[in-house]
Write a protein that holds these residues in place. Structure first.
Motif, PDB file in Angstrom:
ATOM      1  N   GLY A 271      -5.142   6.739   1.124  1.00  0.00           N
ATOM      2  CA  GLY A 271      -4.436   5.470   1.103  1.00  0.00           C
ATOM      3  C   GLY A 271      -4.926   4.652  -0.078  1.00  0.00           C
ATOM      4  O   GLY A 271      -6.113   4.688  -0.412  1.00  0.00           O
ATOM      5  N   MET A 272      -4.026   3.935  -0.725  1.00  0.00           N
ATOM      6  CA  MET A 272      -4.449   3.076  -1.823  1.00  0.00           C
ATOM      7  C   MET A 272      -3.459   1.942  -2.012  1.00  0.00           C
ATOM      8  O   MET A 272      -2.338   1.978  -1.486  1.00  0.00           O
ATOM      9  N   GLN A 273      -3.891   0.931  -2.723  1.00  0.00           N
ATOM     10  CA  GLN A 273      -3.003  -0.180  -3.027  1.00  0.00           C
ATOM     11  C   GLN A 273      -1.982   0.289  -4.063  1.00  0.00           C
ATOM     12  O   GLN A 273      -2.344   0.860  -5.090  1.00  0.00           O
TER      13      GLN A 273
ATOM     14  N   GLY B  67      -8.836   4.718  -4.196  1.00  0.00           N
ATOM     15  CA  GLY B  67      -8.268   4.766  -2.855  1.00  0.00           C
ATOM     16  C   GLY B  67      -9.287   5.082  -1.787  1.00  0.00           C
ATOM     17  O   GLY B  67     -10.503   4.971  -1.991  1.00  0.00           O
TER      18      GLY B  67
ATOM     19  N   GLY C 236       0.824  -1.193   0.000  1.00  0.00           N
ATOM     20  CA  GLY C 236       0.000   0.000   0.000  1.00  0.00           C
ATOM     21  C   GLY C 236       0.854   1.238   0.000  1.00  0.00           C
ATOM     22  O   GLY C 236       2.075   1.181   0.168  1.00  0.00           O
TER      23      GLY C 236
ATOM     24  N   THR D 272      -7.048   1.487   2.487  1.00  0.00           N
ATOM     25  CA  THR D 272      -6.730   1.680   1.076  1.00  0.00           C
ATOM     26  C   THR D 272      -7.956   1.566   0.168  1.00  0.00           C
ATOM     27  O   THR D 272      -7.853   1.818  -1.025  1.00  0.00           O
TER      28      THR D 272
ATOM     29  N   THR E 287       0.635   5.589   1.193  1.00  0.00           N
ATOM     30  CA  THR E 287      -0.051   6.720   1.796  1.00  0.00           C
ATOM     31  C   THR E 287       0.315   7.961   1.000  1.00  0.00           C
ATOM     32  O   THR E 287       1.496   8.323   0.905  1.00  0.00           O
TER      33      THR E 287
ATOM     34  N   TYR F 266      -3.519  -1.473   4.320  1.00  0.00           N
ATOM     35  CA  TYR F 266      -2.216  -2.098   4.473  1.00  0.00           C
ATOM     36  C   TYR F 266      -1.734  -1.818   5.874  1.00  0.00           C
ATOM     37  O   TYR F 266      -1.983  -0.757   6.450  1.00  0.00           O
TER      38      TYR F 266
ATOM     39  N   CYS G  43      -3.216   1.709   7.365  1.00  0.00           N
ATOM     40  CA  CYS G  43      -3.796   2.767   6.542  1.00  0.00           C
ATOM     41  C   CYS G  43      -4.881   2.152   5.675  1.00  0.00           C
ATOM     42  O   CYS G  43      -4.608   1.196   4.936  1.00  0.00           O
TER      43      CYS G  43
END
Length: 376
Positions: free
Chosen positions: A104-106, A70, A46, A213, A48, A219, A211
């Motif tokens: 947050g995202m993968q 996200g 992940g 995601t 941030t 993650y 966080c």
């Protein structure tokens, strides 16, 4: 044929992809090469993205895709190891009040969004190709490639990451140095009610955090003193991470239960590096992790790399001549912003390594993030 406004970008990560999109939008011819055959073989679970990173992603025209992929939020919590929330505060919106403080995202999803933008830009992309030799003169750079081909460019941009082969090839001797910390990361299902980053300091790790995601994923990570990686068999990664996280309460029992596949656990050391004096030699210039890196204690690694691309693209497209003075001006503009972030990121980790209990971590974070609200 003149090629003095043609650019070769080496490296298809965040910085290289962003620069390619911006230069193509300005009408410049761009070749992008990536050493990996799989352009989205992205390590890590992940990422941030603080507001100043989101500001650049909006400039790239991909903000809507990032927002949809996200999870945006605006606060951070500090917890005790047992999960008790000790303090929660709003994050500084470093990208401006019209963007979330944090998304947050993968990480592979972000990479795919940027890949799609590069493809749509019309840049010439070659995968599984490296630059093997550079021959510079006052007008440009002749480049030989690992597939036997050659090209002539007005500028070469090295966005080939922390272990940049281009950086070494042009005689810049800076190398990443371990800070003494390491991080375990994994993607996991997001428990109901988990809507922001929480950080626990203490327990068996220096930091235990997570966080969100997406609506269903997060993650999670734990930070410890670095160990000899050769002494940790990859098949034990899940056991090692679970051993650390099992001491934490709150949302952690649910997260720990999902740490079962060692192949999904990522273990890396924290490094630091800052190339000083200049980021170029002739018409070859460094951006992103090839020029600087820092521990993720402020979550600014990708943001600084994206900012590098934005600033360099602005300067290249506005300048009538690409020369030493322009590239030195790029360095001077960026170093005043990058250096404080690198130093603050390292300092936060060093305080933990040294066991400093009265360190002003919130103050240092606040001052640094406030500075990053200003345009780069």
């Amino acid at each position: 044929m003149r090629n003095d406004r043609t650019v070769l970008v080496i490296g298809g990560g965040a910085a290289g992809n962003a620069l390619t999109v911006l230069l193509r939008r300005a009408g410049l011819d761009v070749d992008l090469i990536e050493a990996k055959d799989d352009w989205n073989a992205t390590a890590g679970s992940g990422i941030t993205l603080q507001g100043n990173a989101l500001r650049v992603l909006r400039e790239l025209g991909v903000w809507e895709q990032v927002q949809a992929s996200g999870y945006g939020f605006g606060s951070v919590g500090i917890t005790a190891p047992d999960g008790t929330v000790l303090h929660a505060q709003d994050d500084i919106r470093s990208g401006g009040d019209d963007l979330p403080a944090t998304v947050g995202m993968q990480r592979p999803q972000l990479q795919q969004i940027l890949i799609d933008a590069v493809r749509a830009s019309g840049a010439h992309v070659r995968l599984g190709v490296k630059a093997t030799d550079f021959d510079q003169d006052d007008d440009g750079v002749s480049v030989r490639f690992s597939d036997g081909s050659e090209g002539r460019y007005g500028l070469v941009v090295a966005a080939d990451g922390l272990g940049s082969a281009t950086r070494a090839a042009i005689g810049i001797t800076a190398k990443p140095e371990p800070t003494g910390m390491a991080i375990w990361r994994i993607a996991a299902p997001r428990p109901a009610g988990l809507t922001r980053t929480d950080l626990a300091y203490g327990g068996p790790a220096y930091i235990a955090g997570y966080c969100p995601t997406s609506d269903t994923t997060l993650y999670a990570y734990v930070v410890e003193a670095n160990r000899d990686r050769a002494s940790i068999p990859p098949e034990t990664y899940a056991d090692e991470m679970r051993r650390l996280t099992s001491a934490y309460g709150g949302f952690w029992p649910a997260i720990t239960a999902a740490i079962t596949d060692p192949g999904q656990v990522n273990y890396t050391w924290f490094d630091r590096m800052l190339v000083e004096g200049s980021w170029h030699r002739g018409r070859i210039v460094l951006i992103g992790d090839a020029a600087h890196c820092c521990p993720p204690t402020l979550a600014q690694g990708a943001a600084l790399s994206l900012e590098d691309a934005w600033v360099l693209a602005q300067m290249l497209t506005e300048a009538g001549t690409w020369d030493d003075a322009l590239l030195q001006a790029y360095y001077e503009r960026r170093i005043t912003r990058v250096q404080p972030v690198v130093e603050a990121s390292v300092q936060i980790g060093q305080w933990q390594l040294d066991g400093v209990r009265d360190a002003d971590v919130p103050g240092l974070m606040g001052r640094t993030m406030t500075m990053l609200r200003e345009l780069p």
